[in-house]
Design an enzyme around this catalytic site. Sequence first.
Site, PDB file in Angstrom:
ATOM      1  N   SER A   1      18.184 -46.224  10.678  1.00 25.97           N
ATOM      2  CA  SER A   1      18.548 -47.226   9.689  1.00 25.97           C
ATOM      3  C   SER A   1      17.324 -48.103   9.523  1.00 25.97           C
ATOM      4  O   SER A   1      16.914 -48.780  10.460  1.00 25.97           O
ATOM      5  CB  SER A   1      19.724 -48.054  10.194  1.00 25.97           C
ATOM      6  OG  SER A   1      19.846 -49.201   9.408  1.00 25.97           O
ATOM      7  N   ARG A   2      16.727 -48.071   8.327  1.00 23.89           N
ATOM      8  CA  ARG A   2      15.468 -48.807   8.153  1.00 23.89           C
ATOM      9  C   ARG A   2      15.688 -50.305   8.072  1.00 23.89           C
ATOM     10  O   ARG A   2      14.745 -51.070   8.078  1.00 23.89           O
ATOM     11  CB  ARG A   2      14.718 -48.283   6.930  1.00 23.89           C
ATOM     12  CG  ARG A   2      14.122 -46.942   7.236  1.00 23.89           C
ATOM     13  CD  ARG A   2      13.353 -46.320   6.129  1.00 23.89           C
ATOM     14  NE  ARG A   2      13.381 -44.882   6.380  1.00 23.89           N
ATOM     15  CZ  ARG A   2      13.871 -43.977   5.570  1.00 23.89           C
ATOM     16  NH1 ARG A   2      14.334 -44.344   4.406  1.00 23.89           N
ATOM     17  NH2 ARG A   2      13.877 -42.718   5.895  1.00 23.89           N
ATOM     18  N   VAL A   3      16.949 -50.734   7.984  1.00 19.23           N
ATOM     19  CA  VAL A   3      17.211 -52.169   7.987  1.00 19.23           C
ATOM     20  C   VAL A   3      17.252 -52.676   9.427  1.00 19.23           C
ATOM     21  O   VAL A   3      16.869 -53.794   9.728  1.00 19.23           O
ATOM     22  CB  VAL A   3      18.516 -52.472   7.221  1.00 19.23           C
ATOM     23  CG1 VAL A   3      18.932 -53.905   7.378  1.00 19.23           C
ATOM     24  CG2 VAL A   3      18.341 -52.135   5.759  1.00 19.23           C
TER      25      VAL A   3
END
Length: 511
Positions: free
Chosen positions: A369-371
């Site tokens: 999850s790049r967040v």
Amino acid sequence: MESQSGKNEYKIISEDFSEKLGKLSFDLKTDSVGRVDFYGDGVAKISGLPSVKYGELLDIDGCHRAIVLDLEENSVGAIVLDDPQDVSAGMLVKSTGHIAEVPVGEEMFGRVVDPLGKPIDGLGEIKTSRFRAIESAAPQIFDRAKVCEPLQTGILAVDSMIPIGKGQRELIIGDRQTGKTSMATDIILNQNGKNVYCIYVAIGQKSSSVSNIVHTLGRFGALSYTCVVCSTASDSASLQYIAPFSACAIAEEMMYAGKDVLIVYDDLSKHAVAYRTMSLLLKRPSGREAYPGDIFYLHSRLLERAAKLNALHGGGSMTAIPIVETLAGDISAYVPTNVISITDGQIYLESELFNAGVRPAVNVGLSVSRVGGSAQFGGVRKASGKLRLFLSQYRELAVFAQFGSELDDNTSEMLAKGARIVETLKQPVGLLYDVAHELIILHLATKELINDVPVAKVTNFVRSFIDFLDTDKADIVKEISDSRELSLENGLLIEDELKEFYDFYFGDNVK
Ligand code: ATP
Ligand code: MG
């Protein structure tokens, strides 16, 4: 004399006529009218409409609607939306001057509609007064805010290691029958009472699967806040193509009204196939895997519309969960790589894990999850800490340990701990955890409090312990849930309860 009176009469009539003429007002309207030259499989080639625009709605023979998708020198290509089987060459076509719209608003929730927004659930007309264009520009970068509010999925493996934030786009990718749809519907079920509107878009699926999903949503009380936009495999490629765009318009209306929306596109591989069919019928040049050149733009312009808006624009959000099916785990095929690069992360479900009984079959190494942690509650972030890294290392080590070589103490300890963590992350469909449950389970797993429980019994033991806490110690669970943190005292309390429960669960003789 006679001629004089005739002249007078003529004068009177002409004066009278010009007076009446002066009072008349003319409202001139021009219609450009063309003709269908060729028609086949929902795609029409039309001539005589030199000034139509891309995406404009056309009216064929007064009863069919079509969308312009191709602008050529002497003709336009359009896809027919309603009753495509009744269209034939020679029919008259009028341009309408505006682009395709769907009904939107709160009334759409709790309903099952087709890609044009017409109800198909037999519950009668939907009384909405607002419409929205199915294609619109994505919010500007300055209108957006940072994704920082978690969207709880209720699935421990996801919330702890691959957190999803409101306004994020997270892909669920995997082979067929690996639990993609189940994961997405579980996420929808978990939004019950959390003030998140949900939209499930079925693209090219069997009617029976869609009706099963609608049934499940209804059974768990999730239909009241969910809108199902349904295009089945028997619908034309054009309807399958517009389904996600229509659904996105319904979601956008809520997002711009300051609400949180979750939209699931199930699945974009079938959407790409429908678009390929249309493009080939429109005789567009084909590229890699016979997809047209703009297949990336097709999905990027759809997914870009998901956003977290800033306070100036109402602070609403649209979280998008597209699903993509892979063939034999090949995530480097054309559509999967495209969608992976568009989204802010992916949850990779692996059939090997699924068949080995690790369900949800999340491959931790390939999921991201790049967040990241900013979309996680502080307590969960602290508790899950290095869980992802540890599990990836464990998987590697487990493969290596299969060779049966002698293992040192350190390695066998790590293997035992890893095996227990894998067991605690198992979760059946429909069993969703509250944030308090997740904090407690993470506490048990990472602090190695369940080392005495045999690996095969861990899943059941943990679930029973949670059930026990829910019924007997509801006050502690509520306190943890409200604060979203596991305080030191509560941690110690849970440990005491665990000891007692252990004795109760296994009985004195098994210790
Ligand atoms: P398809 O490729 O056909 O769309 P899918 O990847 O969407 O399949 P699902 O339909 O969600 O997969 O699930 C396939 C089967 O696996 C279903 O019978 C479902 O009940 C089962 N399943 C999915 N997730 C789990 C889970 N966490 N635990 C147990 N069974 C599961
Ligand atoms: Mg599915």
